[in-house]
Design a protein around this motif. Structure first.
Motif, PDB file in Angstrom:
ATOM      1  N   VAL A  20      20.508  68.545  39.209  1.00  7.93           N
ATOM      2  CA  VAL A  20      19.226  68.120  39.933  1.00  7.93           C
ATOM      3  C   VAL A  20      19.043  66.537  40.518  1.00  7.93           C
ATOM      4  CG1 VAL A  20      17.689  69.807  39.968  1.00  7.93           C
ATOM      5  CG2 VAL A  20      17.014  67.762  38.997  1.00  7.93           C
ATOM      6  N   THR A  21      19.619  65.867  39.295  1.00  7.74           N
ATOM      7  CA  THR A  21      19.744  64.301  39.609  1.00  7.74           C
ATOM      8  C   THR A  21      21.132  64.111  39.826  1.00  7.74           C
ATOM      9  OG1 THR A  21      18.524  64.450  37.879  1.00  7.74           O
ATOM     10  CG2 THR A  21      18.730  62.332  38.445  1.00  7.74           C
ATOM     11  N   VAL A  22      22.347  64.235  39.268  1.00  7.31           N
ATOM     12  CA  VAL A  22      23.337  63.908  39.246  1.00  7.31           C
ATOM     13  C   VAL A  22      23.997  64.754  39.278  1.00  7.31           C
ATOM     14  CG1 VAL A  22      24.852  62.446  38.187  1.00  7.31           C
ATOM     15  CG2 VAL A  22      22.795  62.161  37.688  1.00  7.31           C
ATOM     16  N   PRO A  23      24.393  64.819  40.705  1.00  5.76           N
ATOM     17  CA  PRO A  23      24.982  65.976  41.311  1.00  5.76           C
ATOM     18  C   PRO A  23      26.543  66.013  41.152  1.00  5.76           C
ATOM     19  CG  PRO A  23      23.316  65.742  42.737  1.00  5.76           C
ATOM     20  CD  PRO A  23      23.494  64.530  41.816  1.00  5.76           C
ATOM     21  N   GLY A  24      27.912  67.483  40.628  1.00  3.86           N
ATOM     22  CA  GLY A  24      28.756  66.928  40.276  1.00  3.86           C
ATOM     23  C   GLY A  24      28.890  66.306  39.646  1.00  3.86           C
ATOM     24  N   THR A  25      28.295  65.965  38.336  1.00  5.97           N
ATOM     25  CA  THR A  25      28.386  65.162  36.951  1.00  5.97           C
ATOM     26  C   THR A  25      28.726  66.031  35.936  1.00  5.97           C
ATOM     27  OG1 THR A  25      26.920  64.075  37.172  1.00  5.97           O
ATOM     28  CG2 THR A  25      27.475  64.561  34.900  1.00  5.97           C
ATOM     29  N   LEU A  39      24.634  76.746  40.414  1.00  6.14           N
ATOM     30  CA  LEU A  39      25.152  76.342  39.929  1.00  6.14           C
ATOM     31  C   LEU A  39      26.470  76.748  39.249  1.00  6.14           C
ATOM     32  CD1 LEU A  39      25.203  73.638  38.180  1.00  6.14           C
ATOM     33  CD2 LEU A  39      24.725  74.519  35.678  1.00  6.14           C
ATOM     34  N   ASP A  40      27.637  76.036  39.851  1.00 10.98           N
ATOM     35  CA  ASP A  40      28.979  76.416  40.012  1.00 10.98           C
ATOM     36  C   ASP A  40      29.885  75.956  38.867  1.00 10.98           C
ATOM     37  OD1 ASP A  40      31.649  77.860  40.203  1.00 10.98           O
ATOM     38  OD2 ASP A  40      32.466  76.936  41.667  1.00 10.98           O
ATOM     39  N   VAL A  41      29.693  76.035  37.475  1.00 12.97           N
ATOM     40  CA  VAL A  41      30.226  75.913  36.428  1.00 12.97           C
ATOM     41  C   VAL A  41      31.206  76.266  35.630  1.00 12.97           C
ATOM     42  CG1 VAL A  41      28.884  73.179  36.647  1.00 12.97           C
ATOM     43  CG2 VAL A  41      28.408  75.610  34.970  1.00 12.97           C
ATOM     44  N   GLY A 108      25.040  58.355  33.775  1.00 12.83           N
ATOM     45  CA  GLY A 108      25.462  58.461  35.041  1.00 12.83           C
ATOM     46  C   GLY A 108      24.586  57.848  36.282  1.00 12.83           C
ATOM     47  N   ALA A 109      22.977  58.831  35.814  1.00 18.10           N
ATOM     48  CA  ALA A 109      21.474  58.501  36.819  1.00 18.10           C
ATOM     49  C   ALA A 109      21.925  56.598  37.004  1.00 18.10           C
ATOM     50  CB  ALA A 109      20.849  59.083  36.078  1.00 18.10           C
TER      51      ALA A 109
END
Length: 242
Positions: A20-25, A39-41, A108-109
């Motif tokens: 929720v803080t760094v989407p895509g990480t 979440l899709d991982v 990376g936030a």
């Protein structure tokens, strides 16, 4: 522009915090990482039996873990493969807030997220309880296991006026005989719905005192759920004592 880091999470609550803080990480997470629901991982099995080879194959820049939830041999194997592993140690609320900020910065936030400030404010704003209660907090059955010393969940309950009668036990998660629990000098039993899913028909019948069925996510997860945890847990405790 710097590249977005590739992160694998071995801890459900940290997974939610990063997602929720760094989407895509996040590129990988455990099968138990259920929040956020969308979440899709890549899934890499459980916290205690991660698929080390699959994690290595994802080539993450960072693996985030916890000293309690994850096994040292698995973390050593990841390090031996050349991966950077950040291991959190969380025993109380202040420690959780510090470790969350450390994890998010490593992922990376760009700044401290608002939800983390909201969580800190929600717990700082608690009024002193009018009455303190003595409680046992089982987390498993067959065999019975309870919260012992130095636990995050125990610290949260203490802030809500619920004192763990096994807080001074030598073990962090003591195994107890049913008779010992049944005759414990307590005012309340606190029964979360995870890791063991206690229900109205499974657990309360052992205790001659009221049993509070509480959300395990709000009691044991250190992440965005912390912001509502005082409200959710407080309501469950009050309902049990009516």
């Amino acid at each position: 522009m710097s590249r977005t880091p590739r992160v694998v999470s071995l801890v459900p609550s940290l997974t939610e915090a990063v997602a929720v803080t760094v989407p895509g990480t996040l590129v990988g997470a455990t099968d138990w990482c259920t929040h956020p629901a969308e979440l899709d991982v890549v899934r890499i099995r459980g916290t205690k039996n991660p698929d080390v080879d699959r994690i290595i194959g994802l080539a993450p820049d960072l693996v985030i873990a916890n000293e309690e939830e994850n096994r040292a041999p698995d973390l050593a194997a990841l390090r031996d493969a050349g991966l950077d592993v950040l291991v959190t140690e969380i025993r109380d609320l202040p420690g959780a807030l510090r470790e969350l900020e450390r994890v998010l910065t490593a992922c990376g936030a760009p700044s401290r997220p608002r939800w983390l400030d909201e969580a800190a404010a929600a717990w700082d704003g608690l009024e002193s309880p009018a009455r303190r209660l003595r409680a046992a907090i089982p987390v498993w059955r067959r065999p019975w296991m309870v919260l012992g010393r130095d636990t995050f969940a125990g610290d949260l309950l203490a802030r809500l006026g619920v004192d763990n009668v096994y807080a001074d036990h030598a073990d962090r998660y003591p195994r107890l005989a049913a008779d010992e629990l049944r005759t414990a000098d307590i005012d309340l039993a606190v029964l979360p719905d995870e890791p063991y899913r206690f229900t109205r028909d499974d657990g309360p019948e052992l205790f001659p005192v009221p049993a509070a069925l509480v959300s395990g996510r709000h009691l044991t997860w250190y992440g965005p759920s912390l912001a509502r945890a005082p409200e959710v847990l407080g309501a469950a405790l009050r309902a049990a004592l009516r």
